[in-house]
Motif scaffolding. Sequence first.
Motif, PDB file in Angstrom:
ATOM      1  N   ASP A 166       0.829  -1.212   0.000  1.00 57.78           N
ATOM      2  CA  ASP A 166       0.000   0.000   0.000  1.00 57.78           C
ATOM      3  C   ASP A 166       0.859   1.256   0.000  1.00 57.78           C
ATOM      4  OD1 ASP A 166      -2.351  -1.425  -0.058  1.00 57.78           O
ATOM      5  OD2 ASP A 166      -2.615  -1.416   2.132  1.00 57.78           O
ATOM      6  N   GLU A 167       1.944   1.242   0.782  1.00 59.72           N
ATOM      7  CA  GLU A 167       2.841   2.402   0.833  1.00 59.72           C
ATOM      8  C   GLU A 167       3.519   2.612  -0.520  1.00 59.72           C
ATOM      9  OE1 GLU A 167       4.264   2.385   5.512  1.00 59.72           O
ATOM     10  OE2 GLU A 167       5.287   1.094   4.056  1.00 59.72           O
ATOM     11  N   LEU A 168       3.960   1.520  -1.133  1.00 63.23           N
ATOM     12  CA  LEU A 168       4.611   1.639  -2.435  1.00 63.23           C
ATOM     13  C   LEU A 168       3.623   2.153  -3.480  1.00 63.23           C
ATOM     14  CD1 LEU A 168       7.087   1.250  -4.181  1.00 63.23           C
ATOM     15  CD2 LEU A 168       6.452  -1.154  -4.474  1.00 63.23           C
ATOM     16  N   ARG A 169       2.380   1.714  -3.393  1.00 68.60           N
ATOM     17  CA  ARG A 169       1.345   2.166  -4.336  1.00 68.60           C
ATOM     18  C   ARG A 169       1.144   3.673  -4.211  1.00 68.60           C
ATOM     19  NH1 ARG A 169      -4.530   1.731  -3.760  1.00 68.60           N
ATOM     20  NH2 ARG A 169      -5.528   1.782  -5.816  1.00 68.60           N
ATOM     21  N   GLU A 170       1.097   4.180  -2.986  1.00 68.58           N
ATOM     22  CA  GLU A 170       0.965   5.621  -2.782  1.00 68.58           C
ATOM     23  C   GLU A 170       2.141   6.361  -3.405  1.00 68.58           C
ATOM     24  OE1 GLU A 170      -0.561   7.201   1.127  1.00 68.58           O
ATOM     25  OE2 GLU A 170      -0.287   5.108   1.691  1.00 68.58           O
ATOM     26  N   SER A 171       3.339   5.814  -3.210  1.00 70.12           N
ATOM     27  CA  SER A 171       4.541   6.452  -3.766  1.00 70.12           C
ATOM     28  C   SER A 171       4.466   6.519  -5.282  1.00 70.12           C
ATOM     29  CB  SER A 171       5.798   5.680  -3.344  1.00 70.12           C
ATOM     30  OG  SER A 171       6.010   5.771  -1.960  1.00 70.12           O
ATOM     31  N   LYS A 200      -2.862  20.008  -3.691  1.00 69.37           N
ATOM     32  CA  LYS A 200      -3.399  19.369  -4.898  1.00 69.37           C
ATOM     33  C   LYS A 200      -2.803  17.983  -5.077  1.00 69.37           C
ATOM     34  CE  LYS A 200      -4.817  23.225  -7.887  1.00 69.37           C
ATOM     35  NZ  LYS A 200      -4.630  23.847  -9.212  1.00 69.37           N
ATOM     36  N   LEU A 201      -1.501  17.884  -4.866  1.00 68.42           N
ATOM     37  CA  LEU A 201      -0.841  16.584  -4.993  1.00 68.42           C
ATOM     38  C   LEU A 201      -1.376  15.606  -3.956  1.00 68.42           C
ATOM     39  CD1 LEU A 201       1.310  14.755  -6.238  1.00 68.42           C
ATOM     40  CD2 LEU A 201       2.990  15.778  -4.681  1.00 68.42           C
ATOM     41  N   TYR A 202      -1.585  16.082  -2.760  1.00 68.34           N
ATOM     42  CA  TYR A 202      -2.088  15.237  -1.667  1.00 68.34           C
ATOM     43  C   TYR A 202      -3.451  14.634  -2.032  1.00 68.34           C
ATOM     44  CZ  TYR A 202      -4.117  14.127   2.916  1.00 68.34           C
ATOM     45  OH  TYR A 202      -4.738  13.494   3.976  1.00 68.34           O
ATOM     46  N   THR A 248       1.337  19.108   7.760  1.00 65.05           N
ATOM     47  CA  THR A 248       1.107  17.659   7.732  1.00 65.05           C
ATOM     48  C   THR A 248       1.206  17.137   6.298  1.00 65.05           C
ATOM     49  OG1 THR A 248      -0.378  17.842   9.632  1.00 65.05           O
ATOM     50  CG2 THR A 248      -0.503  15.815   8.339  1.00 65.05           C
ATOM     51  N   ILE A 249       0.621  17.866   5.366  1.00 59.98           N
ATOM     52  CA  ILE A 249       0.670  17.471   3.959  1.00 59.98           C
ATOM     53  C   ILE A 249       2.108  17.477   3.443  1.00 59.98           C
ATOM     54  CG2 ILE A 249       0.039  18.233   1.631  1.00 59.98           C
ATOM     55  CD1 ILE A 249      -2.663  19.096   2.778  1.00 59.98           C
ATOM     56  N   GLN A 250       2.871  18.480   3.840  1.00 58.23           N
ATOM     57  CA  GLN A 250       4.265  18.550   3.412  1.00 58.23           C
ATOM     58  C   GLN A 250       5.072  17.369   3.929  1.00 58.23           C
ATOM     59  OE1 GLN A 250       5.743  22.424   4.554  1.00 58.23           O
ATOM     60  NE2 GLN A 250       4.145  23.498   3.395  1.00 58.23           N
ATOM     61  N   ARG A 251       4.836  16.988   5.185  1.00 61.99           N
ATOM     62  CA  ARG A 251       5.543  15.825   5.739  1.00 61.99           C
ATOM     63  C   ARG A 251       5.128  14.550   5.010  1.00 61.99           C
ATOM     64  NH1 ARG A 251       4.262  18.297  10.652  1.00 61.99           N
ATOM     65  NH2 ARG A 251       2.646  16.744  11.104  1.00 61.99           N
ATOM     66  N   TYR A 252       3.867  14.460   4.654  1.00 60.80           N
ATOM     67  CA  TYR A 252       3.366  13.288   3.923  1.00 60.80           C
ATOM     68  C   TYR A 252       4.058  13.176   2.563  1.00 60.80           C
ATOM     69  CZ  TYR A 252       0.207  10.439   1.090  1.00 60.80           C
ATOM     70  OH  TYR A 252      -0.296   9.488   0.235  1.00 60.80           O
ATOM     71  N   ARG A 271       9.956   9.564  -0.233  1.00 61.71           N
ATOM     72  CA  ARG A 271      11.274   9.265   0.346  1.00 61.71           C
ATOM     73  C   ARG A 271      12.281  10.378   0.040  1.00 61.71           C
ATOM     74  NH1 ARG A 271      12.254   3.968   2.377  1.00 61.71           N
ATOM     75  NH2 ARG A 271      10.289   3.332   3.340  1.00 61.71           N
ATOM     76  N   GLY A 272      11.795  11.591   0.072  1.00 56.47           N
ATOM     77  CA  GLY A 272      12.665  12.752  -0.113  1.00 56.47           C
ATOM     78  C   GLY A 272      13.002  13.076  -1.547  1.00 56.47           C
ATOM     79  N   LEU A 273      12.389  12.392  -2.517  1.00 55.12           N
ATOM     80  CA  LEU A 273      12.700  12.644  -3.926  1.00 55.12           C
ATOM     81  C   LEU A 273      11.847  13.754  -4.526  1.00 55.12           C
ATOM     82  CD1 LEU A 273      13.265   9.017  -5.293  1.00 55.12           C
ATOM     83  CD2 LEU A 273      14.895  10.627  -4.281  1.00 55.12           C
ATOM     84  N   ILE A 274      10.850  14.233  -3.773  1.00 53.08           N
ATOM     85  CA  ILE A 274      10.040  15.387  -4.190  1.00 53.08           C
ATOM     86  C   ILE A 274      10.261  16.490  -3.173  1.00 53.08           C
ATOM     87  CG2 ILE A 274       7.686  16.256  -4.515  1.00 53.08           C
ATOM     88  CD1 ILE A 274       6.899  13.445  -5.435  1.00 53.08           C
TER      89      ILE A 274
END
Length: 418
Positions: free
Chosen positions: A301-306, A324-326, A350-354, A360-363
């Motif tokens: 599920d986490e990978l799918r979100e990524s 918008k991305l969230y 919270t959205i920024q941390r998400y 994984r820090g690539l965005i």
Amino acid sequence: ECLRSLAFHEMDARLHGIERANKDTCEWIFETTQFLNWESRVDIASHNGVMWIKGKPGAGKSTLMKRIWLRLRQEANDSILAAFFFHGRGNNPLEKSALGMLRSILYQLLDQNSQLWVAFLPIFLDKKKKHGNDIPWYFGELKSFLVSSAGNLGSNRIWLLIDALDECAIEEVQTVVAMLESLAFSAFESHIALNICLASRHYPQIRMSKADELVVEAQSEHDQDIREYVRNNIFVNDPSIEAEILRKSAHVFLWVELVVKMLNKASVDGRVKAMMQILRHVPDDLDDLYCELLTKGRNPDELRESVYMLQWVLFAKEELRPEKLYFAVLSGTDPENLGPWDQQKEQSSTIQRYITSTSRGLIELLTDVDVSSVQFIHESVRDFLLSVKGLQLLDSSLNQQQVGNSHGRLASCCYSYI
């Protein structure tokens, strides 16, 4: 009005978006033979005032270029300075086109050079007479003007910096290089002190007949910069870890930054003794490192979100704000919970941390006045995702039609949101 017709909002976005060099790094560039010869125009006939910085993706070329720009801006008071940093991740086509580069360069030169302004004004007035305020500019006409006007550039020293040539539209790279070569030759023939500094990856393999090249990863001082960065940023001071980072880095600064963050996280988690083992298992290749960052320790599920998040940033036609991305990701991964934005529960922080966690820090987040947007931390992330190691490996359901299937998936997200 003439200058405004050439300007566009994002023309210096990439330049100002690059962070300044870390303390005590990049200063070596000013002591290299290539820079000294370029700056003082020694043996000018052999390079026509052109220095070309080349390096691997993520080696730190743009950081070096910004450092050069800062020094010239601070110290070259009686000269003219113009710069354009191509931006492959930018949403405005002008940020990565030959026309955008020429419009930006001419804007800066006209703003600082009255002789050039006088020569250009009739062209602008004729355009305005024909088209009113909505003036179209074309690469061919601007190129012809600039190259033919090299003799009008005046007696002041002129510095022209062009970064990330490889992020220019691939079909236009050769055209840009040929134009800059013609400009350098015309200035040389006219005894105009024009100095051009270019930066690019080694590929595409495009050369000038006369240019002095400097390869970043071939400079021992670049490795010293990596050492300094590690010493100043890693939480645990261990010479063996520092040596291993340098050995595996292949001179790629971006790889080092990402690995130091991984090791610092291990240190914060209390896994100090495991740091060397983690380092030894980190892939040497930047693409493989991206893959490990995105997949290691992730449930499906986490990978799918990524993957959804990466697809949105990769294929969106305009800049996305963090919120918008969230909600775009949510519309694909958890559409049942879509609803009005509850800013008490889902705060901007919270959205920024998400976004940082899921990517994984690539965005990264960019802030322009009061407006925030998101983009990849480096053009090499985009290259990785579009390669066979990227999206297809992260999500096998995309198969070889990853672009078309990605657009189909994002369209479905839009329907869910509506």
